[in-house]
Write an enzyme that holds these catalytic residues in place. Structure first.
Site, PDB file in Angstrom:
ATOM      1  N   CYS A   1      -0.933  15.784 -13.635  1.00 23.87           N
ATOM      2  CA  CYS A   1      -0.307  16.506 -14.748  1.00 23.87           C
ATOM      3  C   CYS A   1       1.006  15.855 -15.149  1.00 23.87           C
ATOM      4  O   CYS A   1       1.430  15.952 -16.298  1.00 23.87           O
ATOM      5  CB  CYS A   1      -0.055  17.960 -14.357  1.00 23.87           C
ATOM      6  SG  CYS A   1      -1.538  18.950 -14.533  1.00 23.87           S
TER       7      CYS A   1
ATOM      8  N   GLU B   1      -0.862  22.848 -17.515  1.00 22.83           N
ATOM      9  CA  GLU B   1      -0.076  21.967 -18.385  1.00 22.83           C
ATOM     10  C   GLU B   1      -0.959  21.366 -19.474  1.00 22.83           C
ATOM     11  O   GLU B   1      -0.565  21.281 -20.643  1.00 22.83           O
ATOM     12  CB  GLU B   1       0.542  20.818 -17.564  1.00 22.83           C
ATOM     13  CG  GLU B   1       1.540  21.260 -16.511  1.00 22.83           C
ATOM     14  CD  GLU B   1       0.893  21.506 -15.152  1.00 22.83           C
ATOM     15  OE1 GLU B   1      -0.250  22.026 -15.131  1.00 22.83           O
ATOM     16  OE2 GLU B   1       1.513  21.196 -14.134  1.00 22.83           O
TER      17      GLU B   1
ATOM     18  N   GLY C   1      -4.124  46.793  15.250  1.00 20.75           N
ATOM     19  CA  GLY C   1      -3.383  46.537  16.484  1.00 20.75           C
ATOM     20  C   GLY C   1      -3.605  45.116  16.981  1.00 20.75           C
ATOM     21  O   GLY C   1      -2.664  44.429  17.384  1.00 20.75           O
TER      22      GLY C   1
HETATM   23  C1  AOF Z   1      -0.580  21.711 -11.541  1.00 23.24           C
HETATM   24  N1  AOF Z   1      -1.072  22.540 -12.501  1.00 23.24           N
HETATM   25  O1  AOF Z   1      -2.504  24.084 -13.210  1.00 23.24           O
HETATM   26  C2  AOF Z   1      -2.705  23.363 -11.002  1.00 23.24           C
HETATM   27  C3  AOF Z   1      -2.194  22.495  -9.990  1.00 23.24           C
HETATM   28  O2  AOF Z   1      -7.937  19.116  -8.192  1.00 23.24           O
HETATM   29  P1  AOF Z   1      -7.639  20.577  -8.369  1.00 23.24           P
HETATM   30  O3  AOF Z   1      -7.642  21.029  -9.780  1.00 23.24           O
HETATM   31  O4  AOF Z   1      -8.509  21.437  -7.490  1.00 23.24           O
HETATM   32  O5  AOF Z   1      -6.148  20.796  -7.886  1.00 23.24           O
HETATM   33  C4  AOF Z   1      -5.649  20.119  -6.772  1.00 23.24           C
HETATM   34  C5  AOF Z   1      -4.197  20.473  -6.549  1.00 23.24           C
HETATM   35  O6  AOF Z   1      -3.470  20.436  -7.779  1.00 23.24           O
HETATM   36  C6  AOF Z   1      -3.936  21.866  -6.029  1.00 23.24           C
HETATM   37  O7  AOF Z   1      -4.109  21.988  -4.652  1.00 23.24           O
HETATM   38  C7  AOF Z   1      -2.485  21.995  -6.400  1.00 23.24           C
HETATM   39  O8  AOF Z   1      -1.676  21.233  -5.541  1.00 23.24           O
HETATM   40  C8  AOF Z   1      -2.452  21.403  -7.773  1.00 23.24           C
HETATM   41  N2  AOF Z   1      -2.761  22.445  -8.764  1.00 23.24           N
HETATM   42  N3  AOF Z   1      -1.128  21.693 -10.315  1.00 23.24           N
HETATM   43  O9  AOF Z   1       0.364  20.953 -11.808  1.00 23.24           O
HETATM   44  C9  AOF Z   1      -2.099  23.371 -12.295  1.00 23.24           C
HETATM   45  N4  AOF Z   1      -3.753  24.168 -10.720  1.00 23.24           N
END
Ligand code: AOF
Length: 365
Positions: free
Chosen positions: A84, A52, A298
């Site tokens: 975000c 985002e 298996g």
């Molecule tokens: C979003 N947009 O592009 C991504 C999301 O702290 P981070 O970057 O390692 O991310 C932590 C969490 O944020 C990840 O486990 C997931 O829930 C979310 N990632 N969310 O809105 C993004 N990469």
């Protein structure tokens, strides 16, 4: 229109394949009020920035009043980046279209709630199936705490993986083998049993030529510690990691260690695949491509650890009562207990046929 833009967001998300684990694949498209695309972005773990944010930076002031198509629920907590949801709200986004919730317990549902509280029109569910499929490994890993396991095998029409003398090169043709390398690129680890290693002396690398964040972890289940020092895996362990699970505490271990092979002892060996999966999860291995042989397949099957299956079926009949078949273990006693697949996809790969599917009743526990 919405569908086309979500398809684009999913396409952008997929550009992160090989570079997001243990995180999710995420893509974003920002469209202004006149319908013009003003920003696009996708997530890469090492870039840290979320999809985002990348798209909004591109859009600048044109994000005011715009719609954001995001392939996964925007997160609302402080992780490695600020939420975000806040970034979207601050940029003046009016509408958010997203297919599915983020299964991360720190997010699930909260991202959408946060956006709605800020007066943003939130539309959830568009292309949910495609979005879940794209992030199947992430979703499974988040929900179960175990890696997503995909069993890939190449078999003859009569279900054999080698001749009675052990010859197996090659059952699948060139196209199917190229496809198998594509699959390796999508996974964090590759898993094989020691029987396969001894028979084939494989390298087990990702030769797709595309970038990966972490090297493909080569995992060997070798109960009796039979991996010879002069095999390709042992000899290349310094360049690309090899992790060997064994129930033995035999002496040759020290030489393998010197070559760079990492040894992990699991008491029950092949009988304790769950311990092995837990160890991989602790290393943030989100997904595993299991490539046989029959004994490993298996054991995985009998333990209920398989989440996806791909068989390449070659138009040849090998024959022979003693020629090994794709899946050993105990197997089903009645047809109604057989491992049934659903959501099946059948694709021609040169002269071979690829059958890919999912277990009918998946154990999410
Ligand atoms: C979003 N947009 O592009 C991504 C999301 O702290 P981070 O970057 O390692 O991310 C932590 C969490 O944020 C990840 O486990 C997931 O829930 C979310 N990632 N969310 O809105 C993004 N990469």
């Amino acid at each position: 229109m919405d569908r086309q833009l979500m398809a684009r967001a999913l396409e952008l998300a997929a550009r992160g394949i090989g570079q997001v684990s243990p995180g999710p694949l995420v893509g974003t498209v920002i469209v202004d009020e006149s319908g013009e695309v003003v920003g696009e972005g996708f997530y890469l773990y090492d870039r840290v920035k979320h999809a985002e944010t990348v798209a909004l930076e591109q859009a600048g002031s044109r994000a005011q009043g715009a719609t954001a198509y995001v392939s996964l629920e925007p997160h609302a907590h402080h992780g490695r980046t600020p939420p975000c949801t806040e970034v979207l709200i601050k940029a003046g986004i009016k509408r958010v279209v997203a297919p599915i919730e983020d299964p991360n317990p720190q997010v699930s549902g909260r991202g959408f709630a946060h956006l709605r509280e800020a007066g943003i029109d939130v539309c959830v569910g568009l292309m949910a199936e495609e979005a879940s499929r794209l992030n199947e490994a992430y979703i499974h890993f988040m929900r179960t705490g175990r890696p997503f396991v995909h069993l890939k095998m190449a078999v003859s029409l009569d279900g054999k993986v080698a001749t009675r003398t052990g010859d197996s090169r090659w059952i699948a043709g060139e196209e199917a083998r190229a496809r198998a390398h594509e699959l390796r690129h999508q996974y964090d680890a590759i898993l094989v049993g020691s029987g396969t290693v001894l028979a084939d002396d494989p390298l087990l690398t990702d030769r797709s030529g595309r970038p990966r964040r972490r090297p493909l972890l080569r995992v060997i289940l070798d109960d009796r510690l039979r991996l010879p020092n002069d095999y390709q895996l042992s000899q290349t362990a310094r360049e690309q990691p090899v992790l060997l699970f064994t129930s033995s505490d035999a002496e040759p271990a020290s030489e393998l260690k010197q070559l760079g092979v990492e040894l992990v002892r699991i008491e029950g060996g092949a009988r304790d695949l769950l311990a092995m999966m837990n160890e991989l999860a602790a290393r943030e291995i989100q997904s595993v491509l299991a490539e046989g042989g029959g004994t490993l397949a298996g054991a995985l099957m009998d333990t209920g650890l398989i989440d996806k299956v791909t068989f390449f079926i070659a138009p040849m009949i090998i024959g022979g009562l003693n020629a090994p078949t794709a899946v050993a273990g105990t197997g089903a006693s009645r047809i109604k207990d057989a491992f049934q697949l659903e959501d099946i996809e059948i694709t021609r790969r040169g002269r071979d046929v690829e059958v890919t599917g999912y277990p009918r009743s998946k154990d999410e526990g």
